[in-house]
Scaffold this motif. Structure first.
Motif, short mmCIF file in Angstrom:
data_model
loop_
_atom_site.label_atom_id
_atom_site.label_comp_id
_atom_site.label_asym_id
_atom_site.label_seq_id
_atom_site.Cartn_x
_atom_site.Cartn_y
_atom_site.Cartn_z
N ARG A 270 -58.37 72.63 91.35
CA ARG A 270 -57.63 73.63 92.14
C ARG A 270 -58.27 75.00 91.91
O ARG A 270 -58.59 75.36 90.78
N ARG A 271 -58.45 75.75 92.99
CA ARG A 271 -59.14 77.04 92.91
C ARG A 271 -58.27 78.15 93.47
O ARG A 271 -57.40 77.91 94.31
N ALA B 257 -61.57 81.57 85.59
CA ALA B 257 -60.69 81.15 86.68
C ALA B 257 -61.29 81.45 88.05
O ALA B 257 -61.04 80.73 89.02
N ALA B 258 -62.11 82.50 88.15
CA ALA B 258 -62.72 82.89 89.42
C ALA B 258 -64.02 82.16 89.69
O ALA B 258 -64.69 82.45 90.69
N GLY B 259 -64.42 81.23 88.83
CA GLY B 259 -65.62 80.45 89.07
C GLY B 259 -66.90 81.21 88.81
O GLY B 259 -67.95 80.88 89.37
N ILE B 260 -66.84 82.23 87.94
CA ILE B 260 -68.05 82.97 87.60
C ILE B 260 -68.81 82.24 86.50
O ILE B 260 -69.99 81.93 86.64
N VAL B 261 -68.15 81.98 85.39
CA VAL B 261 -68.73 81.22 84.29
C VAL B 261 -67.80 80.06 83.97
O VAL B 261 -66.61 80.09 84.31
N GLY B 262 -68.33 79.06 83.29
CA GLY B 262 -67.52 77.92 82.92
C GLY B 262 -66.92 78.02 81.54
O GLY B 262 -66.02 77.26 81.18
N VAL B 263 -67.39 79.01 80.76
CA VAL B 263 -66.94 79.12 79.37
C VAL B 263 -67.15 80.55 78.90
O VAL B 263 -68.04 81.26 79.39
N LEU C 14 -71.69 74.13 91.63
CA LEU C 14 -71.81 73.85 90.20
C LEU C 14 -71.10 74.89 89.36
O LEU C 14 -70.68 74.60 88.23
N LEU C 15 -70.94 76.09 89.89
CA LEU C 15 -70.21 77.13 89.15
C LEU C 15 -68.79 76.69 88.83
O LEU C 15 -68.24 77.07 87.81
N TRP C 16 -68.18 75.91 89.72
CA TRP C 16 -66.80 75.47 89.52
C TRP C 16 -66.70 74.21 88.65
O TRP C 16 -65.60 73.79 88.31
#
Length: 464
Positions: A457-458, A164-170, A6-8
């Motif tokens: 894409r990650r 970009a690192a999938g820590i937060v979405g905003v 869900l982080l991504w």
């Protein structure tokens, strides 16, 4: 959906998962804190993480959700650029703390808390938010999740890297010469420079009207949901910024321009030039009319930007109790800006009216302007370490000539991810509209994203 997955998904999808009960605010916040522990020692995206306070805020948000309350970001973790006051923490702007910890949240942070967002931490910036790279003598370099030896851009580099690192979405950002758009393009996330005056941050007109607060998000909807909260006032579910993302923009007239106020068009790397042309073709395929056309501004925006930027830095530094703690480049820029008389500043501000008059006719013929973002690959970390003021200014200007004009005019601009180069680094473009055209830009960006998604894409698996 797995909580780490869900982080991504981005902030908007996280808010939906919290509303439908498939995840809890406490679980989501714990996942964010675990991810910070796992990747931030490498990235250096955060200056401060509010672990205990975030856990308490998440528990409070979950109680509101359980009671049936709904806001765009209720229970969603949000990162705050280190230029906004967070109660109990100092606001560093990249350097040693000049003032005691803030006694209260600034207006933007207060709106986020009122909406139930979970404030997770302060993100890194360059010294006094001056540069398009996020590196400081005090705290080292923030790194780009896509390639660790490259910068995430600046000055909102910590915010962009965290997304970009999938820590937060905003996350929040600010933009005085490209500081939301530059890192958005560098990190492959969506960002928006807002119209001047749209968001009251309680600080007046930073850099004499150049700087504004703006959102960054993994997807267009994430940034729009944040904008609904921080713009202030009640959110209209039918006419808010988030609603605009899903709305059909209709056929738009799009001008494609290679113009900058520096004279002849700059040299643009082939992959970045082709990305702009490909974006134009994709917009045509979506039903929009795209044709070459340059805004009728000539070189006029450049001196207006330089006067306001340099004098703005000088005025900022003049209010600091310990200017000797600033980096040498910052002090030199401030000294240069301090030589600009009030009358020259006043002329620069007054001359803006002439630019608006010219653009009024242009935006009578076109709805949106398409321009490049970065002209070159994002610089490597340390590229300007030890460089003097003049060489740094000259060097960075070659890569970002398409950004400052729109700060002079105060227009909204969407930073749209459109691809990657052969080194795996993101490429972005800009969509510019007239004042208060945020909904138009969000609608067009949302339409583009649905046809050409980027967020699945990650970065390298080392980031989870």
């Amino acid at each position: 959906m797995d909580i780490d997955e869900l982080l991504w998904a981005g902030a908007d999808a996280q808010a939906a998962a919290l509303r439908d009960g498939s995840a809890s605010a406490v679980e989501l916040t714990e996942a964010v804190l675990r991810r910070i522990d796992a990747v931030d020692p490498t990235l250096n995206a955060f200056r401060t993480v509010y672990g205990d306070a975030a856990r308490a805020a998440a528990a409070a948000a979950q109680r509101r959700i359980d009671a049936g309350e709904r806001t765009p970001l209720l229970g969603v973790p949000v990162a705050i650029k280190d230029d906004l006051d967070v109660a109990g923490d100092f606001t560093g702007k990249g350097g040693r703390p000049q003032f005691p910890p803030a006694e209260r949240d600034g207006p933007v942070v207060a709106r986020l808390r009122a909406a139930g967002a979970v404030v997770i931490g302060h993100t890194r910036t360059p010294d006094r938010c001056l540069w398009p790279f996020t590196e400081t003598l005090a705290y080292g370099a923030t790194r780009n999740p896509w390639q660790l030896d490259h910068t995430p851009g600046g000055s909102s580099g910590g915010s962009a890297a965290a997304i970009a690192a999938g820590i937060v979405g905003v996350a929040t950002g600010s933009d005085g010469g490209g500081s939301v758009r530059i890192p958005s393009g560098a990190c492959g996330v969506f960002g928006m420079k807002t119209s001047r005056g749209l968001i009251d941050d309680g600080a007046g007109q930073d850099w004499h009207g150049l700087s504004v607060i703006g959102p960054l998000g993994r997807r267009v909807a994430d940034a729009a949901a944040l904008l609904d909260v921080i713009a202030g006032g009640p959110v209209d579910p039918a006419g808010g910024y988030r609603a605009a993302v899903d709305a059909d923009p209709g056929p738009l007239r799009v001008a494609l321009s290679w113009w900058t106020p520096l004279g002849k068009p700059p040299r643009i790397e082939a992959a970045r030039r082709q990305a702009v042309l490909d974006t134009a073709d994709r917009l045509r395929a979506l039903g929009h009319h795209v044709e070459p056309a340059d805004p009728p501004l000539g070189p006029r925006p450049s001196p207006q930007f330089l006067v306001r930027y340099l004098r703005g830095v000088a005025d900022d530094v003049a209010g600091l109790p310990h200017p000797e703690w600033l980096e040498p480049r910052t002090r030199r820029i401030a000294r240069l800006g301090g030589t600009i008389p009030d009358r020259v500043l006043a002329r620069a501000r007054a001359a803006e009216a002439g630019l608006h008059k010219r653009m009024s006719a242009f935006f009578g013929d076109f709805d949106v302007l398409l321009q490049p973002g970065w002209t070159t690959r994002q610089p490597r970390v340390g590229r300007y370490h030890g460089s003097g003021t003049t060489s740094t200014l000259a060097g960075v200007s070659l890569g970002i000539p398409y950004f400052p004009t729109w700060n002079v005019l105060g227009y909204p601009v969407a930073a749209l991810p459109v691809g990657w180069d052969d080194a795996g680094l993101p490429i972005g473009v800009q969509l510019i509209g007239p004042a208060d055209a945020e909904r138009r830009l969000l609608s067009l960006s949302g339409q583009y994203e649905r046809a050409h998604p980027w967020a699945d894409r990650r970065p390298d698996p080392v980031y989870g």
